[in-house]
Motif scaffolding. Structure first.
Motif: not given
Length: 264
Positions: A127-141
């Motif tokens: 879900v996080v990848v679909m919403v935030l894409g790839v990179g640092d943002r989904p990891v930090l979430f």
């Protein structure tokens, strides 16, 4: 001034206790190393098992630690962990103060918090990848989501455990709400916040590696995938050992911070 026997006794006892704990810890690590050595064929293994043997793994670990590229992966992962913990603190402490201080807020929000807390952070990955894409943002979430609950719950527990006489005294001295918060409540719950932070470090560090397999191009999780793809099995296990060592050091730092704030 000459140190008396009564003064030297407690200090000497503390040193001896620390030395005893250190020796016991080293003995436990030695047993773990012996079990590892035996599980990989006691030095006689061939093929893939030999690549996981202690000698090959420790040699790879020493080589990795000398590589600037590997140090960069470590720094990237540590940066993500610190940012995730900072986000968890920024959300968990205010919410914990609110839940701990207001019964109606506690009754309204605690069921939702308990429900969300029981969902594995890793289950949010697609879900996080679909919403935030790839990179640092989904990891930090994912790291912040994993780490916020121990901080929130321990902060709320600390507020509930505050001595009500402190609050009554502050109010009798005409303290404002801001003064009550900064001079009574926050100092009284710092120990609980540190306990929650230590628990969060363990959870966040565990979630870090799978979270770094979300399309990032740096970090320890990414490096493990890279070693698997290169069939560098001794480097893979060496990276696992480095992850364990770094996690141990982070937990030791959190324990030291707890002892510094509230010495026994």
């Amino acid at each position: 001034m000459r140190q008396t026997a009564s003064d030297a006794g407690p200090a000497t006892g503390a040193v001896r206790a620390l030395a005893a704990r250190s020796w016991l810890g080293l003995a436990g690590l030695a047993v773990l190393l012996a079990l590892w050595w035996a599980a990989t064929g006691a030095g006689q293994a061939q093929g893939l098992a030999a690549r996981f043997a202690p000698a090959a793994t420790l040699a790879s670990a020493a080589e990795l630690l000398r590589q600037p590229d590997f140090a960069q992966h470590v720094l990237v992962s540590l940066r993500r962990v610190l940012l995730g913990l900072a986000m968890a603190l920024a959300a968990g402490v205010p919410l914990g103060l609110l839940v701990g201080a207001a019964r109606r807020v506690d009754a309204a929000l605690s069921p939702a918090f308990q429900f969300l807390r029981m969902i594995s952070p890793l289950s949010w990955m697609p879900v996080v990848v679909m919403v935030l894409g790839v990179g640092d943002r989904p990891v930090l979430f994912l790291l912040a989501f994993a780490g916020v609950w121990p901080i929130l719950l321990n902060t709320a527990a600390g507020v509930r455990q505050l001595d009500p006489r402190w609050v009554m005294l502050a109010r009798s001295l005409a303290a404002t709400r801001w003064e009550l918060l900064t001079r009574v409540v926050l100092p009284g719950v710092v120990g609980n916040v540190l306990t929650g932070l230590r628990l969060s470090i363990g959870i966040v560090w565990i979630v870090l590696v799978p979270a770094e397999m979300l399309g990032v191009n740096a970090g320890l999780g990414y490096f493990i995938l890279d070693t698997r793809d290169r069939l560098a099995y001794s480097e893979l296990l060496a990276t696992v050992l480095v992850i364990g060592l770094l996690g141990f050091l982070l937990d030791s730092g959190a324990r030291w911070l707890q002892r510094w704030w509230a010495p026994a």
